[in-house]
Motif scaffolding. Sequence first.
Motif, PDB file in Angstrom:
ATOM      1  N   SER A 274      -0.439  -3.246  -4.528  1.00 50.67           N
ATOM      2  CA  SER A 274      -0.141  -1.942  -3.920  1.00 50.67           C
ATOM      3  C   SER A 274      -1.312  -1.371  -3.125  1.00 50.67           C
ATOM      4  O   SER A 274      -1.174  -0.326  -2.497  1.00 50.67           O
ATOM      5  CB  SER A 274       0.296  -0.944  -4.996  1.00 50.67           C
ATOM      6  OG  SER A 274      -0.708  -0.797  -5.980  1.00 50.67           O
ATOM      7  N   THR A 275      -2.474  -2.054  -3.158  1.00 50.78           N
ATOM      8  CA  THR A 275      -3.582  -1.631  -2.295  1.00 50.78           C
ATOM      9  C   THR A 275      -3.455  -2.224  -0.900  1.00 50.78           C
ATOM     10  O   THR A 275      -4.244  -1.886  -0.012  1.00 50.78           O
ATOM     11  CB  THR A 275      -4.937  -2.051  -2.898  1.00 50.78           C
ATOM     12  OG1 THR A 275      -4.959  -3.466  -3.072  1.00 50.78           O
ATOM     13  CG2 THR A 275      -5.191  -1.360  -4.227  1.00 50.78           C
TER      14      THR A 275
ATOM     15  N   ARG B 284      -5.874   4.754   2.045  1.00 52.09           N
ATOM     16  CA  ARG B 284      -6.095   3.411   1.524  1.00 52.09           C
ATOM     17  C   ARG B 284      -6.739   3.534   0.151  1.00 52.09           C
ATOM     18  O   ARG B 284      -7.681   4.311  -0.028  1.00 52.09           O
ATOM     19  CB  ARG B 284      -6.984   2.593   2.467  1.00 52.09           C
ATOM     20  CG  ARG B 284      -7.172   1.147   2.008  1.00 52.09           C
ATOM     21  CD  ARG B 284      -7.937   0.334   3.035  1.00 52.09           C
ATOM     22  NE  ARG B 284      -8.092  -1.042   2.610  1.00 52.09           N
ATOM     23  CZ  ARG B 284      -7.177  -1.992   2.786  1.00 52.09           C
ATOM     24  NH1 ARG B 284      -6.031  -1.693   3.379  1.00 52.09           N
ATOM     25  NH2 ARG B 284      -7.379  -3.230   2.367  1.00 52.09           N
ATOM     26  N   LEU B 285      -6.240   2.788  -0.828  1.00 53.12           N
ATOM     27  CA  LEU B 285      -6.793   2.834  -2.166  1.00 53.12           C
ATOM     28  C   LEU B 285      -8.098   2.049  -2.222  1.00 53.12           C
ATOM     29  O   LEU B 285      -8.203   0.972  -1.637  1.00 53.12           O
ATOM     30  CB  LEU B 285      -5.801   2.248  -3.184  1.00 53.12           C
ATOM     31  CG  LEU B 285      -4.375   2.826  -3.179  1.00 53.12           C
ATOM     32  CD1 LEU B 285      -3.576   2.212  -4.322  1.00 53.12           C
ATOM     33  CD2 LEU B 285      -4.375   4.343  -3.284  1.00 53.12           C
TER      34      LEU B 285
ATOM     35  N   ASN C  49     -11.763   0.990  -8.222  1.00 54.91           N
ATOM     36  CA  ASN C  49     -12.146   2.368  -8.540  1.00 54.91           C
ATOM     37  C   ASN C  49     -10.936   3.272  -8.329  1.00 54.91           C
ATOM     38  O   ASN C  49     -10.659   3.683  -7.208  1.00 54.91           O
ATOM     39  CB  ASN C  49     -13.317   2.828  -7.673  1.00 54.91           C
ATOM     40  CG  ASN C  49     -13.899   4.153  -8.160  1.00 54.91           C
ATOM     41  OD1 ASN C  49     -13.226   4.938  -8.829  1.00 54.91           O
ATOM     42  ND2 ASN C  49     -15.154   4.389  -7.841  1.00 54.91           N
ATOM     43  N   THR C  50     -10.228   3.569  -9.410  1.00 50.53           N
ATOM     44  CA  THR C  50      -8.984   4.345  -9.290  1.00 50.53           C
ATOM     45  C   THR C  50      -9.240   5.831  -9.083  1.00 50.53           C
ATOM     46  O   THR C  50      -8.291   6.595  -8.910  1.00 50.53           O
ATOM     47  CB  THR C  50      -8.122   4.173 -10.555  1.00 50.53           C
ATOM     48  OG1 THR C  50      -8.883   4.550 -11.705  1.00 50.53           O
ATOM     49  CG2 THR C  50      -7.661   2.735 -10.697  1.00 50.53           C
ATOM     50  N   ASP C  51     -10.512   6.240  -9.078  1.00 50.56           N
ATOM     51  CA  ASP C  51     -10.832   7.653  -8.844  1.00 50.56           C
ATOM     52  C   ASP C  51     -11.022   7.959  -7.364  1.00 50.56           C
ATOM     53  O   ASP C  51     -11.238   9.121  -7.001  1.00 50.56           O
ATOM     54  CB  ASP C  51     -12.130   8.039  -9.589  1.00 50.56           C
ATOM     55  CG  ASP C  51     -11.962   7.975 -11.097  1.00 50.56           C
ATOM     56  OD1 ASP C  51     -10.829   8.208 -11.575  1.00 50.56           O
ATOM     57  OD2 ASP C  51     -12.955   7.683 -11.795  1.00 50.56           O
ATOM     58  N   GLN C  52     -10.952   6.927  -6.507  1.00 49.90           N
ATOM     59  CA  GLN C  52     -11.266   7.145  -5.102  1.00 49.90           C
ATOM     60  C   GLN C  52     -10.210   6.563  -4.159  1.00 49.90           C
ATOM     61  O   GLN C  52      -9.619   5.522  -4.445  1.00 49.90           O
ATOM     62  CB  GLN C  52     -12.627   6.506  -4.751  1.00 49.90           C
ATOM     63  CG  GLN C  52     -13.801   7.097  -5.501  1.00 49.90           C
ATOM     64  CD  GLN C  52     -15.113   6.425  -5.140  1.00 49.90           C
ATOM     65  OE1 GLN C  52     -15.133   5.361  -4.526  1.00 49.90           O
ATOM     66  NE2 GLN C  52     -16.228   7.051  -5.501  1.00 49.90           N
TER      67      GLN C  52
ATOM     68  N   ASP D  42      -5.320  -0.217 -13.130  1.00 46.72           N
ATOM     69  CA  ASP D  42      -4.692  -0.669 -11.899  1.00 46.72           C
ATOM     70  C   ASP D  42      -4.135   0.480 -11.056  1.00 46.72           C
ATOM     71  O   ASP D  42      -3.724   0.270  -9.925  1.00 46.72           O
ATOM     72  CB  ASP D  42      -3.526  -1.620 -12.215  1.00 46.72           C
ATOM     73  CG  ASP D  42      -3.970  -2.861 -12.958  1.00 46.72           C
ATOM     74  OD1 ASP D  42      -5.065  -3.347 -12.661  1.00 46.72           O
ATOM     75  OD2 ASP D  42      -3.231  -3.316 -13.841  1.00 46.72           O
ATOM     76  N   VAL D  43      -4.090   1.697 -11.619  1.00 48.45           N
ATOM     77  CA  VAL D  43      -3.296   2.762 -11.007  1.00 48.45           C
ATOM     78  C   VAL D  43      -4.164   3.902 -10.497  1.00 48.45           C
ATOM     79  O   VAL D  43      -5.024   4.420 -11.207  1.00 48.45           O
ATOM     80  CB  VAL D  43      -2.275   3.303 -12.024  1.00 48.45           C
ATOM     81  CG1 VAL D  43      -1.394   4.372 -11.374  1.00 48.45           C
ATOM     82  CG2 VAL D  43      -1.415   2.174 -12.574  1.00 48.45           C
TER      83      VAL D  43
END
Length: 207
Positions: free
Chosen positions: A103-104, A178-179, A183-186, A137-138
């Motif tokens: 999903s990225t 864009r993921l 690093n799911t915080d950014q 992952d999310v």
Amino acid sequence: MGKIITFAIPIKMMDMKFEEQLLKRSNNQCELCQSGATLTVYQVSPQTEKTTENCFMICETCLSQVEQRSEMDKNHWRCLTGSIWSEVPGVQVVAWRMLKRMSTESWAVDLLDTMYLDDETLNWAKAGVDDEQTPEDVHKDSLGATLFTGDSVVLTKTLDVKGSSLNAKLGTVVKNIRLVENNTDQIEGRIEGQVIVILTKYVRRQN
């Protein structure tokens, strides 16, 4: 009255006939990437009974990545452009799950948007994702909604961008995010022509 004669068919013979049926359907190719390399029968979880709907032929390259035994080769999975249209529910389910893992990648998100799964098949696909996906992952916004590459978000706080005179105002809409991997915080987004890193706790996904 004559005796009724029954025949016991050995399990191995049944498995061979089942595999032959799948090979004929697949034209001796992997039903995900169309490779003709070594093929095996793959039964899609969490189904427990082998049927032609929940089983399909798969090559070792695809299998090792589906089962997460080898590193994901994202370019390999561009093959799903064709296999998402398979009429085999099991193939649809695995294609959906693999695209969710990526999903990225904007192209994977685009393919997901074009897919159609009926409610039963979609629930089956999600059942597998819940088991294999971890919180790492999310990416989630300030309200807990899952973020995907290509989404639009709204800033919930005015942000000063370090090393720049840019001041991103509360309520600013950031399109086509864009993921940030690992690093799911950014997330990354473009504001006034400048690409910046934004903390997910300061955004809200725009529907």
